[in-house]
Scaffold this motif. Structure first.
Motif, PDB file in Angstrom:
ATOM      1  N   GLY A   1       0.110  -9.705  -1.464  1.00 30.53           N
ATOM      2  CA  GLY A   1       0.423  -9.085  -0.178  1.00 30.53           C
ATOM      3  C   GLY A   1      -0.866  -8.645   0.482  1.00 30.53           C
ATOM      4  N   PRO A   2      -0.928  -8.627   1.815  1.00 26.97           N
ATOM      5  CA  PRO A   2      -2.158  -8.250   2.505  1.00 26.97           C
ATOM      6  C   PRO A   2      -2.681  -6.870   2.110  1.00 26.97           C
ATOM      7  N   ASP A   3      -1.780  -5.957   1.779  1.00 29.86           N
ATOM      8  CA  ASP A   3      -2.210  -4.603   1.426  1.00 29.86           C
ATOM      9  C   ASP A   3      -2.989  -4.553   0.110  1.00 29.86           C
ATOM     10  N   GLN A   4      -3.051  -5.681  -0.612  1.00 31.26           N
ATOM     11  CA  GLN A   4      -3.818  -5.742  -1.854  1.00 31.26           C
ATOM     12  C   GLN A   4      -5.296  -6.060  -1.620  1.00 31.26           C
ATOM     13  N   ALA A   5      -5.664  -6.318  -0.365  1.00 29.48           N
ATOM     14  CA  ALA A   5      -7.043  -6.739  -0.065  1.00 29.48           C
ATOM     15  C   ALA A   5      -8.072  -5.706  -0.519  1.00 29.48           C
ATOM     16  N   ALA A   6      -7.894  -4.458  -0.126  1.00 29.30           N
ATOM     17  CA  ALA A   6      -8.868  -3.426  -0.497  1.00 29.30           C
ATOM     18  C   ALA A   6      -8.890  -3.150  -1.998  1.00 29.30           C
ATOM     19  N   PRO A   7      -7.724  -2.924  -2.653  1.00 25.09           N
ATOM     20  CA  PRO A   7      -7.763  -2.692  -4.100  1.00 25.09           C
ATOM     21  C   PRO A   7      -8.395  -3.843  -4.874  1.00 25.09           C
ATOM     22  N   PHE A   8      -8.087  -5.090  -4.486  1.00 19.27           N
ATOM     23  CA  PHE A   8      -8.636  -6.254  -5.191  1.00 19.27           C
ATOM     24  C   PHE A   8     -10.153  -6.314  -5.024  1.00 19.27           C
TER      25      PHE A   8
END
Length: 496
Positions: free
Chosen positions: A314-321
């Protein structure tokens, strides 16, 4: 150090959670009255207020949702960032001085107190309070969802918590949030903002540098990769289109002055002259912190297109990843701790204004002159609001940033005309305020809940905002002669 990456990151987050509990207990000793709980006794210094204002703007919305939007839609969301900076200046020019003066004269503890004094109308007080409660649900859900998403990403990378669910993460993060908010109120929030605001500024610069090192050619190569895949994504309006971007520009450029969690903080500084320091520090802090939004989203989109990273769930995983893989362990730990700090303090601010609307303003709108046990009731309602928002966060399948945009637009459309225009135009009437608020709420609720699409990519928030301003001005002109003159103290403030 790399071999202990996960342990360092988790330790940083745990240390921050403990810090939140300590701050909550410390702030509880300084919270003796509803005024302390809601507006920190109006005795904060300029640096504290400045960091509190800018960091509340970004929070989980900017740290998680922002990079997610860039990953999903290219440069479209840059319009939010750029215009928000000018929005600070507009908000301070239109609101900061007068709202602080009215707060002092009328001993106001909330934004509805201010508009009730301006329009001599309890109906306007009630409608603004209702707007705050409705908008808080969407925006507070954004903060809880962002916190849970990050927590799941961190814990899911460990063997012991590999199968942890989003529901569990929502419960754990909400529990810490509730303790922190119930004990310390707004005092806990603003002093945490000092720490997390500093972290956000430094992290924005360091993450920008880290992102430039991912590709040998830096951002130029990352942009080239995106350009070859989808040229529209790096064009001025991204994949969202010109109408959506211009709508965001208007909502975020003008709507800053309609955000209750921000304008309420303009009532907390000890001296009105402090605004000379608060504004430039807020703008500078926001600009530095927003570098994280731009850099992570751009690089993550390029990495997936180039095949160097698997497509995100999901796009919201960009920062954590990105932080878990590319940032140094120590930097990742500090940024994750700063992220939780941003979310926690912003959530506290939303809980605070929402609680004030329910237990302070709505009873006053219906004739209550004194509210018994107001501080105790504030803490009980805080728990209830956080619980409802957590349920909304779990039930929503909307991206963190889009969920936050809905909340921002709801506030901007209903509050900006009534507050920002109303405090600068003596001809504004309570009739215009009532019609504008009802119309904007109706449009936002109906169109977002029913998922009604407008033509040409026009967002419901933008449509509601424009409609609200037009109705406010038009109805005010039509009803000026039927309205009573302003109270003398309010009139003098507006002429100052």
């Amino acid at each position: 150090m790399e071999g202990f990456r996960q342990e360092i990151i988790l330790s940083s987050v745990v240390i921050y959670m403990v810090f939140c509990i300590v701050v909550g207990l410390w702030a509880m000793r300084r919270t003796h009255s509803p005024r302390d709980f809601f507006i920190a006794g109006r005795r904060l210094g300029p640096l504290v207020v400045a960091l509190a204002i800018f960091s509340s703007t970004l929070s989980g919305f900017g740290f998680v949702g922002g990079p997610g939007l860039v990953y999903a839609q290219g440069v479209s969301s840059f319009w939010m960032i750029i215009l928000s900076t000018t929005g600070y200046a507009l908000g301070f020019f239109l609101v900061a001085k007068r709202i602080r003066m009215v707060a002092e004269l009328r001993d106001a503890m909330s934004l509805p107190d201010i508009v009730a004094a301006r329009y001599r109308s309890e109906a306007v007080r009630f409608l603004i309070a209702l707007t705050i409660v409705l908008g808080v649900m969407g925006y507070l859900a954004t903060q809880i969802l962002a916190m849970a998403v990050v927590m799941k990403s961190l814990l899911g990378a460990t063997a012991f918590f590999a199968d942890i669910s989003l529901i569990t993460c929502v419960v754990v993060s909400s529990a810490v949030l509730i303790f922190y908010c119930v004990t310390g109120g707004i005092i806990a929030s603003v002093y945490t903002d000092v720490v997390q605001g500093a972290i956000m500024m430094v992290a924005g610069v360091l993450i920008l540098y880290t992102a430039t090192q991912v590709f040998d050619g830096g951002f130029a190569e990352a942009t080239s990769v995106i350009l070859q895949d989808d040229a529209e994504a790096v064009m001025p309006f991204g994949t969202a289109g010109i109408i959506a971007c211009l709508g965001w520009a208007f909502i975020f450029g003008v709507g800053v002055a309609g955000q209750p969690h921000l304008v309420t903080k303009m009532m907390m500084n000890e001296k009105i002259s402090d605004n000379r320091v608060v504004l430039p520090v807020s703008v500078m802090g926001y600009a530095f912190a927003a570098l994280l939004w731009i850099s992570i989203g751009t690089v993550m989109r390029a990495l997936v297109i180039d095949g160097q990273a698997e497509p995100l769930t999901g796009p919201d995983q960009a920062a954590p990843f990105f932080l878990s893989v590319f940032a140094s362990p120590l930097l990742a730990g500090v940024v994750f701790a700063g992220l939780f700090a941003a979310i926690m303090s912003t959530a506290d601010a939303f809980l605070n204004v929402g609680t004030a609307a329910i237990i302070h303003d709505m009873p006053k709108a219906f004739g209550a002159t004194k509210i018994e046990n107001e501080l105790l009731k504030a803490r009980v309602v805080t728990v209830l609001l956080a619980t409802v928002a957590a349920v909304i966060a779990l039930a929503s399948d909307t991206l963190v940033a889009l969920l936050g945009t809905i909340g921002w637009a709801t506030f901007a459309a209903a509050i900006f005309p009534v507050l920002a225009i109303g405090l600068n135009w003596q001809g504004a009437t309570h009739h215009g305020a009532i019609v504008a608020i009802v119309a904007s709420l109706s449009i936002n609720v109906v169109f977002n809940v029913a998922a009604v699409s407008l033509p040409y990519g026009i967002s419901a928030g933008f449509f509601a905002f424009v409609t609200s301003i037009v109705l406010f001005v038009g109805i005010s002109f039509a009803t000026q002669r039927r309205c009573q003159p302003l109270d003398e103290d309010v009139r003098r403030v507006m002429e100052f």
